[in-house]
Design a protein around this motif. Structure first.
Motif, short mmCIF file in Angstrom:
data_model
loop_
_atom_site.label_atom_id
_atom_site.label_comp_id
_atom_site.label_asym_id
_atom_site.label_seq_id
_atom_site.Cartn_x
_atom_site.Cartn_y
_atom_site.Cartn_z
N GLY A 118 0.79 -1.22 0.00
CA GLY A 118 0.00 0.00 0.00
C GLY A 118 0.82 1.27 0.00
O GLY A 118 0.32 2.34 0.39
N GLN A 119 2.07 1.21 -0.44
CA GLN A 119 2.90 2.40 -0.51
C GLN A 119 2.48 3.27 -1.68
O GLN A 119 1.94 2.79 -2.68
N ASP A 120 2.73 4.58 -1.55
CA ASP A 120 2.35 5.51 -2.60
C ASP A 120 3.21 5.33 -3.84
O ASP A 120 4.40 5.00 -3.76
N LEU A 121 2.60 5.54 -4.99
CA LEU A 121 3.32 5.54 -6.27
C LEU A 121 2.88 6.77 -7.05
O LEU A 121 1.78 6.82 -7.59
N SER A 122 3.75 7.78 -7.07
CA SER A 122 3.41 9.04 -7.70
C SER A 122 3.59 8.95 -9.21
O SER A 122 4.29 8.06 -9.72
N PRO A 123 2.98 9.88 -9.95
CA PRO A 123 3.20 9.91 -11.41
C PRO A 123 4.67 10.06 -11.77
O PRO A 123 5.12 9.51 -12.78
N LEU A 124 5.43 10.81 -10.96
CA LEU A 124 6.86 10.98 -11.24
C LEU A 124 7.60 9.65 -11.10
O LEU A 124 8.50 9.34 -11.88
N GLN A 125 7.24 8.86 -10.10
CA GLN A 125 7.84 7.54 -9.93
C GLN A 125 7.50 6.63 -11.11
O GLN A 125 8.35 5.89 -11.60
N ALA A 126 6.24 6.67 -11.54
CA ALA A 126 5.84 5.87 -12.69
C ALA A 126 6.62 6.27 -13.93
O ALA A 126 7.05 5.41 -14.72
N PHE A 127 6.83 7.57 -14.10
CA PHE A 127 7.64 8.03 -15.23
C PHE A 127 9.07 7.53 -15.10
O PHE A 127 9.69 7.13 -16.10
N GLY A 128 9.62 7.53 -13.88
CA GLY A 128 10.97 7.02 -13.66
C GLY A 128 11.07 5.56 -14.04
O GLY A 128 12.07 5.13 -14.64
N ALA A 129 10.04 4.77 -13.70
CA ALA A 129 10.05 3.36 -14.07
C ALA A 129 10.06 3.19 -15.59
O ALA A 129 10.77 2.33 -16.13
N LEU A 130 9.30 4.02 -16.30
CA LEU A 130 9.30 3.96 -17.76
C LEU A 130 10.65 4.33 -18.34
O LEU A 130 11.10 3.74 -19.33
N VAL A 131 11.31 5.31 -17.72
CA VAL A 131 12.65 5.70 -18.19
C VAL A 131 13.63 4.54 -18.01
O VAL A 131 14.45 4.25 -18.89
N VAL A 132 13.56 3.87 -16.85
CA VAL A 132 14.43 2.72 -16.60
C VAL A 132 14.18 1.63 -17.65
O VAL A 132 15.13 1.08 -18.23
N LEU A 133 12.92 1.31 -17.89
CA LEU A 133 12.60 0.28 -18.87
C LEU A 133 13.06 0.68 -20.27
O LEU A 133 13.53 -0.16 -21.05
N GLY A 134 12.95 1.98 -20.59
CA GLY A 134 13.44 2.46 -21.88
C GLY A 134 14.94 2.28 -22.02
O GLY A 134 15.43 1.89 -23.09
N SER A 135 15.68 2.54 -20.95
CA SER A 135 17.13 2.36 -20.99
C SER A 135 17.49 0.88 -21.15
O SER A 135 18.46 0.53 -21.84
N LEU A 136 16.70 0.00 -20.53
CA LEU A 136 16.93 -1.45 -20.68
C LEU A 136 16.74 -1.89 -22.13
O LEU A 136 17.56 -2.63 -22.68
N VAL A 137 15.66 -1.43 -22.73
CA VAL A 137 15.37 -1.80 -24.12
C VAL A 137 16.46 -1.28 -25.05
O VAL A 137 16.94 -1.99 -25.94
N ALA A 138 16.88 -0.04 -24.83
CA ALA A 138 17.93 0.54 -25.67
C ALA A 138 19.22 -0.25 -25.56
O ALA A 138 19.93 -0.47 -26.55
N ALA A 139 19.56 -0.69 -24.34
CA ALA A 139 20.80 -1.44 -24.13
C ALA A 139 20.72 -2.83 -24.75
O ALA A 139 21.71 -3.34 -25.29
N GLN A 140 19.54 -3.46 -24.72
CA GLN A 140 19.41 -4.82 -25.22
C GLN A 140 19.35 -4.87 -26.75
O GLN A 140 19.67 -5.90 -27.34
N THR A 141 18.90 -3.79 -27.38
CA THR A 141 18.74 -3.81 -28.83
C THR A 141 19.98 -3.33 -29.57
O THR A 141 19.97 -3.25 -30.79
N GLN A 142 21.05 -3.03 -28.84
CA GLN A 142 22.28 -2.60 -29.48
C GLN A 142 23.16 -3.81 -29.79
O GLN A 142 23.41 -4.63 -28.91
#
Length: 319
Positions: free
Chosen positions: A258-282
């Motif tokens: 039940g911990q809070d998850l702010s929109p900024l945190q959700a955006f941070g998670a998307l940024v992390v996932l984007g960096s993972l995809v970029a690293a794996q597709t190189q």
């Protein structure tokens, strides 16, 4: 080939994803204030179990190599993570630890001859930024020893990843995993006794279930997947997958606790996932020196796909 690589990446990614559940298992099932004990119970029995199942001991130089790799990937890393977790707020330790992919990329260039590309650097910076948005808090305070421990943990983990790629064991992957878990667990035993004292004399059913989960799933299975990925994938690509741990830990905190998850945190998670995809597709590229008198071809310098025949932590994984 592409499908095989994607399947291998997903299997390897299961390891840091499961490690992201360690915070939940620790807070809900284990005795409080015993992170190093949890690390010993997780690693040492798992290592001994794998050694017993494979009935394979190191040979020759692999006695000391297993000790070095076990120290880097398990023992020293866990000790530094413990120091960082106790001296720093979780967000700072996770953010500092997120520099691991950048350190791995630099060490891979120095030790393995991998080319450090602008895409890798930008992906690494994005990963650090994403983790900071995900877990960093404005009121967090720095501690010099804690920051050095977190940074040391990132460097140690990166060194373990690169050396695991350079030193490919001739033994089965489960045996090699068992050697490292055993070595790392043994190194942690005296540190645990000094830092936390003797283990508790009584354990509840929840404690036993928690330790069993961390040992069998969180160590024996996940480290086998992790080291298999290290054999077959570029080390920098694998290091980016470790950023999944704080993402999973944060999502579980939101869903289960039940911990809070702010929109900024959700955006941070998307940024992390984007960096993972970029690293794996190189496509990995390795600098090679042509033989004397040889005529370089247009493909010179391109690394082949990793040989398929070879097989934390977030701060929330503070055990």
């Amino acid at each position: 080939m592409l499908r095989n690589r994607l399947a291998l990446v997903l299997l390897t990614a299961l390891a840091p994803a499961v490690w992201g559940t360690t915070y939940l298992a620790t807070t809900e099932l284990l005795p409080p204030g015993r992170p190093l004990l949890a690390a010993v119970i997780r690693c040492l029995p798992a290592g001994l179990l794998l050694v017993a199942l494979t009935r394979r001991l190191p040979q020759g130089s692999w006695w000391w190599r297993s000790l070095v790799l076990g120290a880097l990937n398990i023992g020293v890393f866990q000790a530094l993570l413990f120091i960082a977790a106790y001296r720093l707020p979780g967000g700072i330790a996770a953010t500092v630890g997120a520099v691991g992919p950048l350190v791995t990329a630099g060490l891979s260039a120095l030790v393995l001859g991998d080319r450090l590309t602008l895409r890798t650097v930008l992906s690494g910076i994005a990963g650090v930024a994403g983790v900071s948005l995900l877990v960093l808090r404005a009121n967090a305070q720095l501690d010099a020893v804690g920051v050095l421990a977190a940074l040391g943990g990132a460097v140690v983990m990166a060194a373990g990843i690169v050396l695991s790629k350079r030193w490919v064991s001739p033994a089965p992957m489960l045996a090699t995993t068992g050697w490292q878990l055993t070595a790392g667990g043994l190194l942690l035993v005296p540190v645990t006794l000094i830092a936390e004292g003797a283990p508790p004399s009584h354990y509840t059913l929840a404690n036993v279930l928690g330790y069993a989960y961390l040992c069998l799933i969180g160590a024996a299975v996940t480290y086998a997947l992790w080291f298999r990925g290290l054999r077959e994938l570029p080390p920098t690509s694998v290091s980016f997958l470790a950023l999944l741990s704080p993402v999973v830990a944060t999502l579980l905190g939101w869903l289960a606790l039940g911990q809070d998850l702010s929109p900024l945190q959700a955006f941070g998670a998307l940024v992390v996932l984007g960096s993972l995809v970029a690293a794996q597709t190189q496509r990995p590229r390795t600098a090679r020196v042509p033989a004397p008198g040889a005529t370089p071809t247009p493909e010179a310098g391109a690394a082949p796909e990793a040989d398929p025949a070879a097989t934390p932590r977030s701060v929330r994984e503070n055990v």
